[in-house]
Design an enzyme around this catalytic site. Sequence first.
Site, PDB file in Angstrom:
ATOM      1  N   ARG A   9      -9.710  19.458   2.946  1.00 56.97           N
ATOM      2  CA  ARG A   9      -8.885  18.836   1.908  1.00 56.97           C
ATOM      3  C   ARG A   9      -8.588  19.868   0.829  1.00 56.97           C
ATOM      4  NH1 ARG A   9      -6.883  14.100   3.085  1.00 56.97           N
ATOM      5  NH2 ARG A   9      -8.938  13.156   3.393  1.00 56.97           N
TER       6      ARG A   9
ATOM      7  N   SER B 163      -3.360  12.757  -0.803  1.00 60.49           N
ATOM      8  CA  SER B 163      -2.794  11.449  -0.472  1.00 60.49           C
ATOM      9  C   SER B 163      -3.215  10.945   0.895  1.00 60.49           C
ATOM     10  CB  SER B 163      -1.272  11.485  -0.557  1.00 60.49           C
ATOM     11  OG  SER B 163      -0.750  12.503   0.279  1.00 60.49           O
ATOM     12  N   GLY B 164      -3.800  11.818   1.722  1.00 58.88           N
ATOM     13  CA  GLY B 164      -4.351  11.355   2.986  1.00 58.88           C
ATOM     14  C   GLY B 164      -5.443  10.325   2.801  1.00 58.88           C
TER      15      GLY B 164
ATOM     16  N   CYS C 226      -2.498  11.350  10.991  1.00 59.59           N
ATOM     17  CA  CYS C 226      -1.467  12.195  10.371  1.00 59.59           C
ATOM     18  C   CYS C 226      -1.566  13.659  10.793  1.00 59.59           C
ATOM     19  CB  CYS C 226      -1.542  12.076   8.848  1.00 59.59           C
ATOM     20  SG  CYS C 226      -3.204  12.292   8.168  1.00 59.59           S
TER      21      CYS C 226
ATOM     22  N   VAL D 202       1.266   3.721   2.240  1.00 57.03           N
ATOM     23  CA  VAL D 202       2.065   3.918   3.450  1.00 57.03           C
ATOM     24  C   VAL D 202       3.042   2.769   3.640  1.00 57.03           C
ATOM     25  CG1 VAL D 202       1.988   4.120   5.969  1.00 57.03           C
ATOM     26  CG2 VAL D 202       0.326   5.364   4.563  1.00 57.03           C
TER      27      VAL D 202
ATOM     28  N   ARG E  14      -4.804 -10.413  -2.529  1.00 55.57           N
ATOM     29  CA  ARG E  14      -4.728  -9.790  -3.857  1.00 55.57           C
ATOM     30  C   ARG E  14      -3.291  -9.421  -4.229  1.00 55.57           C
ATOM     31  NH1 ARG E  14      -7.571  -5.898  -2.645  1.00 55.57           N
ATOM     32  NH2 ARG E  14      -6.048  -4.206  -2.606  1.00 55.57           N
ATOM     33  N   SER E  15      -2.505  -9.009  -3.235  1.00 53.32           N
ATOM     34  CA  SER E  15      -1.125  -8.581  -3.502  1.00 53.32           C
ATOM     35  C   SER E  15      -0.089  -9.651  -3.206  1.00 53.32           C
ATOM     36  CB  SER E  15      -0.805  -7.331  -2.674  1.00 53.32           C
ATOM     37  OG  SER E  15      -1.631  -6.249  -3.053  1.00 53.32           O
TER      38      SER E  15
ATOM     39  N   HIS F 103       0.578  17.905   4.451  1.00 50.55           N
ATOM     40  CA  HIS F 103      -0.499  18.562   5.190  1.00 50.55           C
ATOM     41  C   HIS F 103       0.024  19.874   5.794  1.00 50.55           C
ATOM     42  CE1 HIS F 103      -2.868  15.119   4.564  1.00 50.55           C
ATOM     43  NE2 HIS F 103      -2.996  14.652   5.795  1.00 50.55           N
TER      44      HIS F 103
ATOM     45  N   GLY G 113       0.821  -1.212   0.000  1.00 51.71           N
ATOM     46  CA  GLY G 113       0.000   0.000   0.000  1.00 51.71           C
ATOM     47  C   GLY G 113       0.851   1.256   0.000  1.00 51.71           C
TER      48      GLY G 113
ATOM     49  N   ASN H 119       2.643  14.047   5.040  1.00 55.71           N
ATOM     50  CA  ASN H 119       1.647  13.220   5.725  1.00 55.71           C
ATOM     51  C   ASN H 119       1.879  11.725   5.564  1.00 55.71           C
ATOM     52  OD1 ASN H 119       0.720  14.210   2.981  1.00 55.71           O
ATOM     53  ND2 ASN H 119      -0.725  12.521   3.262  1.00 55.71           N
TER      54      ASN H 119
END
Length: 343
Positions: free
Chosen positions: A238, A161-162, A131, A16, A41-42, A245, A14, A318
């Site tokens: 946002r 991207s948060g 974050c 992060v 899936r990954s 951020h 993912g 973030n």
Amino acid sequence: MKVLPSVAVVGATGAVGEIMRQVVEEHRFPLRSIKFLASERSAGKTITFQGKPYVVEPICAEAFAGVDIVLSSTPATVSREFSPLAARAGAIVIDNSSAWRMDPEVPLVVPEVNADALAHIPKGIVANPNCSTIQMVVALKPLHDLGRIKRVVVSTYQASSGKGAKAVFELNAQVAALGRGETVPRPSVHAAQLAGNVLPHDWKAGEEGYSEEEWKMVRETRKIMGDDSIQVSPTTVRVPVRIGHSEAVNVEFHRPVTVEQAREAFRHAPGIVLMDDPQKGEVPLPLHVEGRDEVFVGRIRRDPTIPNGLNLWVVADNLRKGAATNAVQIAEVLVQRGWLRNK
């Protein structure tokens, strides 16, 4: 002889998780072995770490056998299922989801602020804060030490991207469409079109008209700072920025704190970069902080409307300090303090 940990990165593919891998490598985190786990899936994908290929394994109870430290970035539902299993297998789980943050038996840790909370980890789980909270409390801690904080009013300017990689792809597609003069694709990740816009409603609704994100800032700040008397009034927004951020923070103290006292405290505070000369263009900007682990502070000025008040501008990456870096720093503190020797 120094005892080195065996590490597992959960949610390794993912947004992060990928940066967790980068930070572990960049920080030269001391480890005996490492494995990478992700959803079915990954699983089976190959990733590279320190120049070597690793096959991503599926998340399951058996995968945690012999693991000392888990760096986890999964949805809260996944963490609630697997983090206790990892802890039961003997690991300390450093969890980036919202699942455990307000559990009274789970320390909520920002190392620059409350590393001492790591002395007691009864469930074997340490929570990584939200974050927007992380960067704010890093900036608040040296001020709290100076004048004891009474009240914080914060407005955030949070990057796309948060909401994850899909959100950034959506923003990029919208920006590209606007540039070509085409109809902007209908949003599916953000609450509304983000390109050329700002969204004050991009999170789940919570109590009293506040979003869940805003309540996180209230409750997590008090827990991390160890002071339930601190009042926090947040508005989260946002903005069409990919990474980084920004926060406008107004702080009211019980005791007087001057601008110069604040600057001096920030100069010596861990994890902070002071950029406070607007006349020379030295102010924190999201473009400056991308890829950096520190929290950047600037525009420090007196609030003339209250006896003991300051305004400041706080910016951080973030995905790094707001998530991956903070988790790795927690692991570094555990190793430095000999947690493995005391297992």
